[in-house]
Scaffold this motif. Structure first.
Motif, short mmCIF file in Angstrom:
data_model
loop_
_atom_site.label_atom_id
_atom_site.label_comp_id
_atom_site.label_asym_id
_atom_site.label_seq_id
_atom_site.Cartn_x
_atom_site.Cartn_y
_atom_site.Cartn_z
N THR A 43 0.83 -1.08 0.05
CA THR A 43 -0.04 0.14 0.04
C THR A 43 1.10 1.14 0.06
O THR A 43 1.83 1.33 0.91
N HIS A 44 0.66 2.12 -1.04
CA HIS A 44 1.69 3.31 -1.14
C HIS A 44 0.56 4.40 -1.44
O HIS A 44 -0.19 4.41 -2.44
N ASN A 45 0.46 5.52 -0.66
CA ASN A 45 -0.55 6.56 -0.85
C ASN A 45 -1.99 6.48 -1.15
O ASN A 45 -2.48 6.69 -2.25
N GLY A 46 -2.29 5.17 -0.37
CA GLY A 46 -3.84 4.76 -0.63
C GLY A 46 -3.92 3.86 -1.84
O GLY A 46 -4.99 3.26 -2.05
N SER A 47 -2.94 3.41 -2.27
CA SER A 47 -3.31 2.63 -3.64
C SER A 47 -2.37 1.35 -3.19
O SER A 47 -1.61 1.03 -2.79
N LEU A 48 -3.03 0.23 -4.18
CA LEU A 48 -2.26 -1.15 -3.88
C LEU A 48 -1.48 -1.09 -5.17
O LEU A 48 -1.80 -1.22 -6.12
#
Length: 182
Positions: A43-48
């Motif tokens: 998870t990075h900045n709300g994205s998978l």
């Protein structure tokens, strides 16, 4: 022609079963491969994001993997994702990379893996017998509807027996190979 299709379908199903068995053997984790990390997401900045798209994943040897993120700020997220993956691996961070390894096998863990191997092998051997039984049933149906002669029926039964024996031998060979590693 119908008998030829039956044998091809039978061999295809047996080969697919053996391939599934080999794939499931990787869950026993006696060796590490970069492929085992392909489905891990971070998870990075709300994205998978798939790990394999944000980092280089390389085998150092059969028990260690080196993960180097393209963006060093992802290192902590990658470490968390690997730890949460359920692969029960040990990781350590150093110089912008993550080294992942298999922990040493305790006697208890070795027995657990051995038991899992036995269960997995038995499941796939049973599937082979089920596929072969379906093939034999199909042969009887071909005989009953007049599509094949009694001699063809007997020949096809032998072919099913040979295919079944080949598939079980392949599964057993793979299981022995893994058993030597646990």
């Amino acid at each position: 022609m119908a008998e030829h299709e039956l044998i091809i379908r039978l061999d295809t199903q047996l080969d697919a079963n053996e391939a599934r068995f080999i794939k499931k053997l990787t869950t026993l984790r006696t060796r590490l491969s970069p492929r085992q990390f392909f489905k891990i997401t971070i998870t990075h900045n709300g994205s998978l994001l798939l790990l394999r798209l944000v980092a280089s994943i390389q085998a150092v040897d059969s028990s260690r993997i080196l993960i180097q993120p393209f963006d060093p700020t992802l290192l902590n997220a990658i470490d968390e994702a690997v730890r949460a993956s359920g692969l029960e691996l040990v990781s350590s961070k150093s110089e912008g990379s993550l080294q992942v390894s298999i922990p040493p096998l305790s006697d208890e863990r070795r027995k657990e893996l051995s038991n899992k191997l036995v269960v997995l092998t038995d499941q796939h051997r049973t599937k082979v017998r089920f596929i072969a039984a379906k093939g034999r049933k199909g042969i009887v149906e071909l005989l009953n509807d007049g599509s094949i002669t009694k001699a063809q029926h007997d020949t096809l039964h032998v072919k099913v027996d040979v295919s079944q024996a080949r598939s079980i031998a392949g599964i057993d060979a793979q299981a022995r190979k893994v058993a030597g590693l646990t």
